[in-house]
Scaffold this motif. Structure first.
Motif, mmCIF file in Angstrom:
data_model
loop_
_atom_site.group_PDB
_atom_site.id
_atom_site.type_symbol
_atom_site.label_atom_id
_atom_site.label_comp_id
_atom_site.label_asym_id
_atom_site.label_seq_id
_atom_site.Cartn_x
_atom_site.Cartn_y
_atom_site.Cartn_z
ATOM 1 N N SER A 17 55.203 -0.610 50.711
ATOM 2 C CA SER A 17 55.740 0.748 50.696
ATOM 3 C C SER A 17 55.605 1.406 52.064
ATOM 4 O O SER A 17 54.705 1.066 52.844
ATOM 5 C CB SER A 17 55.006 1.606 49.664
ATOM 6 N N LEU A 18 56.498 2.343 52.319
ATOM 7 C CA LEU A 18 56.426 3.210 53.494
ATOM 8 C C LEU A 18 56.948 4.572 53.094
ATOM 9 O O LEU A 18 57.781 4.689 52.181
ATOM 10 C CB LEU A 18 57.294 2.668 54.639
ATOM 11 N N PHE A 47 74.801 5.145 53.890
ATOM 12 C CA PHE A 47 74.094 6.201 53.172
ATOM 13 C C PHE A 47 72.948 5.611 52.367
ATOM 14 O O PHE A 47 73.089 4.542 51.752
ATOM 15 C CB PHE A 47 75.070 6.926 52.254
ATOM 16 N N VAL A 48 71.817 6.324 52.343
ATOM 17 C CA VAL A 48 70.670 5.904 51.545
ATOM 18 C C VAL A 48 70.376 6.911 50.437
ATOM 19 O O VAL A 48 70.333 6.558 49.262
ATOM 20 C CB VAL A 48 69.414 5.733 52.431
ATOM 21 N N ALA A 49 70.170 8.178 50.817
ATOM 22 C CA ALA A 49 69.811 9.197 49.841
ATOM 23 C C ALA A 49 70.057 10.571 50.435
ATOM 24 O O ALA A 49 70.095 10.731 51.656
ATOM 25 C CB ALA A 49 68.345 9.064 49.418
ATOM 26 N N SER A 50 70.212 11.557 49.556
ATOM 27 C CA SER A 50 70.384 12.930 50.026
ATOM 28 C C SER A 50 69.752 13.890 49.032
ATOM 29 O O SER A 50 69.528 13.551 47.861
ATOM 30 C CB SER A 50 71.864 13.269 50.221
ATOM 31 N N ARG A 67 63.811 2.522 43.567
ATOM 32 C CA ARG A 67 62.797 2.088 44.537
ATOM 33 C C ARG A 67 62.470 3.185 45.562
ATOM 34 O O ARG A 67 61.331 3.288 46.008
ATOM 35 C CB ARG A 67 63.278 0.843 45.291
ATOM 36 N N PHE A 68 63.473 3.961 45.947
ATOM 37 C CA PHE A 68 63.294 5.012 46.946
ATOM 38 C C PHE A 68 63.348 6.375 46.273
ATOM 39 O O PHE A 68 64.090 6.576 45.304
ATOM 40 C CB PHE A 68 64.397 4.957 48.002
ATOM 41 N N TYR A 80 61.355 13.909 53.013
ATOM 42 C CA TYR A 80 60.629 12.651 52.960
ATOM 43 C C TYR A 80 61.478 11.586 52.267
ATOM 44 O O TYR A 80 62.343 11.892 51.454
ATOM 45 C CB TYR A 80 59.321 12.823 52.186
ATOM 46 N N LEU A 81 61.178 10.347 52.601
ATOM 47 C CA LEU A 81 61.776 9.225 51.887
ATOM 48 C C LEU A 81 60.649 8.254 51.559
ATOM 49 O O LEU A 81 60.126 7.583 52.449
ATOM 50 C CB LEU A 81 62.855 8.538 52.720
ATOM 51 N N GLN A 82 60.259 8.243 50.291
ATOM 52 C CA GLN A 82 59.253 7.307 49.825
ATOM 53 C C GLN A 82 59.961 6.012 49.460
ATOM 54 O O GLN A 82 60.851 6.013 48.601
ATOM 55 C CB GLN A 82 58.507 7.861 48.616
ATOM 56 N N MET A 83 59.571 4.926 50.102
ATOM 57 C CA MET A 83 60.225 3.640 49.897
ATOM 58 C C MET A 83 59.219 2.660 49.305
ATOM 59 O O MET A 83 58.212 2.330 49.949
ATOM 60 C CB MET A 83 60.774 3.107 51.219
ATOM 61 N N ASN A 84 59.481 2.216 48.097
ATOM 62 C CA ASN A 84 58.616 1.267 47.398
ATOM 63 C C ASN A 84 59.365 -0.039 47.160
ATOM 64 O O ASN A 84 60.598 -0.087 47.249
ATOM 65 C CB ASN A 84 58.153 1.855 46.069
#
Length: 119
Positions: A17-18, A47-50, A67-68, A80-84
């Motif tokens: 995770s990061l 694009f990842v997230a908004s 996951r994110f 923030y972007l929590q990435m698991n």
């Protein structure tokens, strides 16, 4: 003008995770939505997230759903972007961006932070 500074990138093993942070300064009152994008090596930015700055509604790319997690702290003008459960295909330079007008493209961008996932 809005200035964006990303942090939190690095090297992590697959499955790890990061958490990325993006601090905004300047004319932040003009923010309508903030987003995370990424550019994998040799590929175009995607694009990842908004997240809506007011109300907090979120949107995710199919590749990261479940996951994110994107979140924001309005008092700190930070997103923030929590990435698991990171995968090697998540390796990319990650950028945050501000969209000031819902009818226009994202108009402010950070400098990017590298995320490398080793398998």
């Amino acid at each position: 003008q809005v200035q964006l500074v990303e942090s939190g990138g690095g090297l992590v093993q697959a499955g790890g995770s990061l958490r990325l942070s993006c601090a905004a300064s300047g004319r932040t009152f003009s923010t309508w939505r903030m987003g995370w994008f990424r550019q994998p090596p040799g590929n175009e930015r995607e694009f990842v997230a908004s997240i809506r700055w007011s109300g907090g509604s979120t949107s995710y790319a199919d590749s990261v759903k479940g996951r994110f997690t994107i979140s924001r702290d309005n008092a700190k003008n930070t997103v923030y972007l929590q990435m698991n459960s990171l995968k090697s295909e998540d390796t990319a330079v990650y950028y945050c961006a501000v969209q000031g007008d819902p009818a226009r493209p994202y108009n402010y961008w950070g400098q990017g932070t590298q995320v490398t996932v080793s398998s």
